[in-house]
Motif scaffolding. Structure first.
Motif, PDB file in Angstrom:
ATOM      1  N   VAL A  54       0.841  -1.187   0.000  1.00  0.00           N
ATOM      2  CA  VAL A  54       0.000   0.000   0.000  1.00  0.00           C
ATOM      3  C   VAL A  54       0.885   1.248   0.000  1.00  0.00           C
ATOM      4  CG1 VAL A  54      -1.827   1.232   1.213  1.00  0.00           C
ATOM      5  CG2 VAL A  54      -1.801  -1.265   1.210  1.00  0.00           C
ATOM      6  N   TRP A  55       1.943   1.226   0.799  1.00  0.00           N
ATOM      7  CA  TRP A  55       2.834   2.368   0.915  1.00  0.00           C
ATOM      8  C   TRP A  55       3.800   2.398  -0.270  1.00  0.00           C
ATOM      9  CZ3 TRP A  55       3.762   6.773   3.496  1.00  0.00           C
ATOM     10  CH2 TRP A  55       5.051   7.299   3.447  1.00  0.00           C
ATOM     11  N   THR A  56       3.788   3.512  -0.985  1.00  0.00           N
ATOM     12  CA  THR A  56       4.720   3.731  -2.081  1.00  0.00           C
ATOM     13  C   THR A  56       5.609   4.939  -1.854  1.00  0.00           C
ATOM     14  OG1 THR A  56       3.094   5.060  -3.292  1.00  0.00           O
ATOM     15  CG2 THR A  56       3.130   2.691  -3.736  1.00  0.00           C
ATOM     16  N   GLY A  57       5.275   5.746  -0.858  1.00  0.00           N
ATOM     17  CA  GLY A  57       6.042   6.953  -0.590  1.00  0.00           C
ATOM     18  C   GLY A  57       5.678   8.120  -1.482  1.00  0.00           C
ATOM     19  N   LYS A  58       4.678   7.971  -2.346  1.00  0.00           N
ATOM     20  CA  LYS A  58       4.267   9.033  -3.262  1.00  0.00           C
ATOM     21  C   LYS A  58       2.869   9.501  -2.895  1.00  0.00           C
ATOM     22  CE  LYS A  58       6.863   6.847  -7.015  1.00  0.00           C
ATOM     23  NZ  LYS A  58       6.783   6.250  -8.368  1.00  0.00           N
ATOM     24  N   GLY A  59       2.614  10.786  -3.087  1.00  0.00           N
ATOM     25  CA  GLY A  59       1.309  11.325  -2.778  1.00  0.00           C
ATOM     26  C   GLY A  59       1.219  11.803  -1.342  1.00  0.00           C
ATOM     27  N   PHE A  60       0.049  12.381  -0.998  1.00  0.00           N
ATOM     28  CA  PHE A  60      -0.135  12.968   0.325  1.00  0.00           C
ATOM     29  C   PHE A  60      -0.084  11.909   1.418  1.00  0.00           C
ATOM     30  CE2 PHE A  60      -2.582  14.692   3.865  1.00  0.00           C
ATOM     31  CZ  PHE A  60      -2.029  15.949   3.990  1.00  0.00           C
ATOM     32  N   TYR A  61      -0.698  10.746   1.168  1.00  0.00           N
ATOM     33  CA  TYR A  61      -0.702   9.660   2.149  1.00  0.00           C
ATOM     34  C   TYR A  61       0.323   8.581   1.812  1.00  0.00           C
ATOM     35  CZ  TYR A  61      -5.130  11.833   3.457  1.00  0.00           C
ATOM     36  OH  TYR A  61      -6.097  12.731   3.844  1.00  0.00           O
ATOM     37  N   GLY A  62       1.158   8.817   0.820  1.00  0.00           N
ATOM     38  CA  GLY A  62       2.178   7.835   0.452  1.00  0.00           C
ATOM     39  C   GLY A  62       1.614   6.591  -0.198  1.00  0.00           C
ATOM     40  N   THR A  63       0.465   6.705  -0.880  1.00  0.00           N
ATOM     41  CA  THR A  63      -0.197   5.536  -1.474  1.00  0.00           C
ATOM     42  C   THR A  63      -0.334   5.638  -2.989  1.00  0.00           C
ATOM     43  OG1 THR A  63      -2.367   6.566  -1.076  1.00  0.00           O
ATOM     44  CG2 THR A  63      -1.513   5.091   0.631  1.00  0.00           C
ATOM     45  N   ALA A  64       0.101   6.735  -3.591  1.00  0.00           N
ATOM     46  CA  ALA A  64      -0.059   6.904  -5.040  1.00  0.00           C
ATOM     47  C   ALA A  64       0.856   5.943  -5.792  1.00  0.00           C
ATOM     48  CB  ALA A  64       0.254   8.346  -5.434  1.00  0.00           C
ATOM     49  N   ASP A  65       0.355   5.450  -6.904  1.00  0.00           N
ATOM     50  CA  ASP A  65       1.115   4.510  -7.727  1.00  0.00           C
ATOM     51  C   ASP A  65       0.819   4.805  -9.195  1.00  0.00           C
ATOM     52  OD1 ASP A  65       2.602   2.470  -8.726  1.00  0.00           O
ATOM     53  OD2 ASP A  65       1.597   0.864  -7.666  1.00  0.00           O
ATOM     54  N   ASN A  66       1.880   4.913 -10.000  1.00  0.00           N
ATOM     55  CA  ASN A  66       1.700   5.234 -11.415  1.00  0.00           C
ATOM     56  C   ASN A  66       1.225   4.038 -12.233  1.00  0.00           C
ATOM     57  OD1 ASN A  66       2.611   7.861 -10.941  1.00  0.00           O
ATOM     58  ND2 ASN A  66       4.745   7.272 -11.245  1.00  0.00           N
ATOM     59  N   SER A  67       1.495   2.830 -11.766  1.00  0.00           N
ATOM     60  CA  SER A  67       1.166   1.639 -12.552  1.00  0.00           C
ATOM     61  C   SER A  67      -0.228   1.100 -12.247  1.00  0.00           C
ATOM     62  CB  SER A  67       2.203   0.543 -12.301  1.00  0.00           C
ATOM     63  OG  SER A  67       2.249   0.203 -10.919  1.00  0.00           O
ATOM     64  N   LEU A  68      -0.642   1.134 -10.997  1.00  0.00           N
ATOM     65  CA  LEU A  68      -1.939   0.570 -10.606  1.00  0.00           C
ATOM     66  C   LEU A  68      -2.605   1.520  -9.624  1.00  0.00           C
ATOM     67  CD1 LEU A  68      -3.562  -1.996 -11.253  1.00  0.00           C
ATOM     68  CD2 LEU A  68      -2.693  -2.994  -9.146  1.00  0.00           C
ATOM     69  N   PHE A  69      -3.840   1.915  -9.915  1.00  0.00           N
ATOM     70  CA  PHE A  69      -4.519   2.912  -9.093  1.00  0.00           C
ATOM     71  C   PHE A  69      -5.413   2.285  -8.036  1.00  0.00           C
ATOM     72  CE2 PHE A  69      -7.941   1.967 -11.971  1.00  0.00           C
ATOM     73  CZ  PHE A  69      -7.337   1.924 -13.225  1.00  0.00           C
ATOM     74  N   PHE A  70      -5.277   1.022  -7.737  1.00  0.00           N
ATOM     75  CA  PHE A  70      -5.989   0.398  -6.629  1.00  0.00           C
ATOM     76  C   PHE A  70      -5.185  -0.806  -6.163  1.00  0.00           C
ATOM     77  CE2 PHE A  70      -7.657  -1.654 -10.449  1.00  0.00           C
ATOM     78  CZ  PHE A  70      -7.557  -2.996 -10.129  1.00  0.00           C
ATOM     79  N   PHE A  71      -5.501  -1.271  -4.955  1.00  0.00           N
ATOM     80  CA  PHE A  71      -4.946  -2.525  -4.467  1.00  0.00           C
ATOM     81  C   PHE A  71      -6.093  -3.408  -3.989  1.00  0.00           C
ATOM     82  CE2 PHE A  71      -4.963   0.294  -0.805  1.00  0.00           C
ATOM     83  CZ  PHE A  71      -5.416  -0.499   0.228  1.00  0.00           C
TER      84      PHE A  71
END
Length: 377
Positions: A246-263
């Protein structure tokens, strides 16, 4: 100076100059020096009006009313507006930083005595639009393929190229229909899955403390206007699917992902091998940050969740260590270090095989090898 001011407030009672101390105390209470209060102070002016608060509630997690009307499933044009985040951080949620460590944040969550909202998604209008379009397309394909299957079965029946009797012709018609309907069934099944996909989208999620921790979450009904489905699942039955952090370190909550927008969260049904999949959008409100969800659903330790190293980065660390080791071997053994090390391994294997064959021959001949340093008597 102080006595002169006090004296100015004392009424003239005769010509006596004696003033009682109690009178001085009572009158000195009314004196105020260097007051900083504004003259027109009104606390109600700083509060939002009723209309402003009604609009502000729509952007605070947990305050807005989530309805299931058809208009809430139709995106607003231009579609770029649906991508912009609208939810504000929820007041009172601790953040990992100088004030709180990750361990303290988890302890605050564990010490809750009431259900705590830990997740709320943005409106899923684009999901509904995409799923609706895909469902319509696959439904059309399925109907066309079903029509072709019926047409081909009737054609084979009418031609009767093998000149079979009526019973065999009907049997061949059924077999032809079943054979040509496979692709139609696949397409209609895909259409049904796309239509049902929004019912797996998580809208809100609460953490329920207690001896047995539970997670309560809401989803969408299949048809508009129906009540909101609510599910309560033990936390141990919910796990993060695969190795997608879940944690990617990107975005305000560190959950943004360029490849997949959900988990995906996988729910074990009654502890069996059967499972349900729940879709959690990354563009949403998360309690504290994504590392909390890695700790809750990834079943990771506090140290692993706090480090927040994605699996891609872990693989990268291993690859870098292997590359460093290859460079070291290349410096020690030269450019052909692979062949040299391979030759050594082959030599060791041959030696092991030779020793094994010698031991088998000794057992067959009945001779026993003596330990070194001893002579036969």
């Amino acid at each position: 100076m102080l006595l002169s001011r006090i004296g100015s407030r004392i009424p003239a009672w005769g010509h006596s100059s004696a003033v009682s101390p109690s009178f001085l105390v009572k009158t000195s209470v009314f004196i105020r020096f260097k007051s900083n209060l504004p003259q027109d102070f009104n606390p109600k002016k700083s509060l939002p009006s009723q209309g402003e608060w009604k609009n502000l509630k729509q952007h605070i997690p947990g305050e807005a009313v989530q309805s299931n009307e058809l208009k809430d499933r139709i995106p607003k044009f231009p579609l770029g507006k649906e991508i912009v985040p609208t939810l504000l951080p929820r007041p009172g949620v601790p953040q990992v930083g100088p004030k709180y460590t990750f361990r303290q944040v988890i302890q605050i969550l564990k010490n809750k005595t009431k259900p705590e909202l830990i997740y709320e998604s943005e409106p899923h209008r684009l999901y509904f639009l995409a799923c609706f379009c895909c469902a319509v397309v696959f439904t059309v394909y399925g109907c066309v393929l079903a029509e072709y299957a019926v047409f081909q079965a009737n054609k084979d029946y009418e031609e009767n190229s093998n000149e079979q009797n009526e019973v065999l012709r009907k049997r061949e018609w059924v077999l032809s229909l079943m054979k040509n309907s496979v692709f139609s069934i696949v397409m209609l099944g895909a259409a049904f899955m796309f239509a049902k996909f929004p019912t797996r989208l998580v809208r809100r999620m609460w953490y329920l403390p207690g001896p047995v921790e539970h997670i309560k979450f809401t989803a969408y009904p299949l048809f508009p206007g129906r009540p909101t489905p609510v599910f309560t699942v033990p936390l141990e039955h919910l796990s993060r699917k695969h190795h997608a952090r879940v944690w990617t370190g990107k975005g305000f909550y560190g959950t943004a992902d360029n490849s997949l927008f959900f988990f995906v969260l996988k729910e074990a049904v009654n502890g069996t091998k059967k499972s349900k999949n729940w879709i959690v959008d990354r563009k949403a409100f998360f309690w504290s940050d994504g590392r909390v969800f890695d700790y809750l659903f990834g079943k990771e330790s506090l140290a692993e969740a706090e480090a927040g190293i994605p699996y891609d980065e872990q693989i990268g660390i291993v690859n870098r260590e292997l590359k460093k080791k290859r460079q070291q071997l290349k410096q020690e053994h030269g450019f052909f270090y692979k062949w040299k090390l391979g030759a050594k391994d082959v030599q060791q294997d041959i030696q092991s095989a030779t020793n094994y064959v010698k031991s088998l021959n000794e057992k067959k001949s009945g001779k026993k090898s003596l330990p070194k340093g001893k002579k036969p008597e």
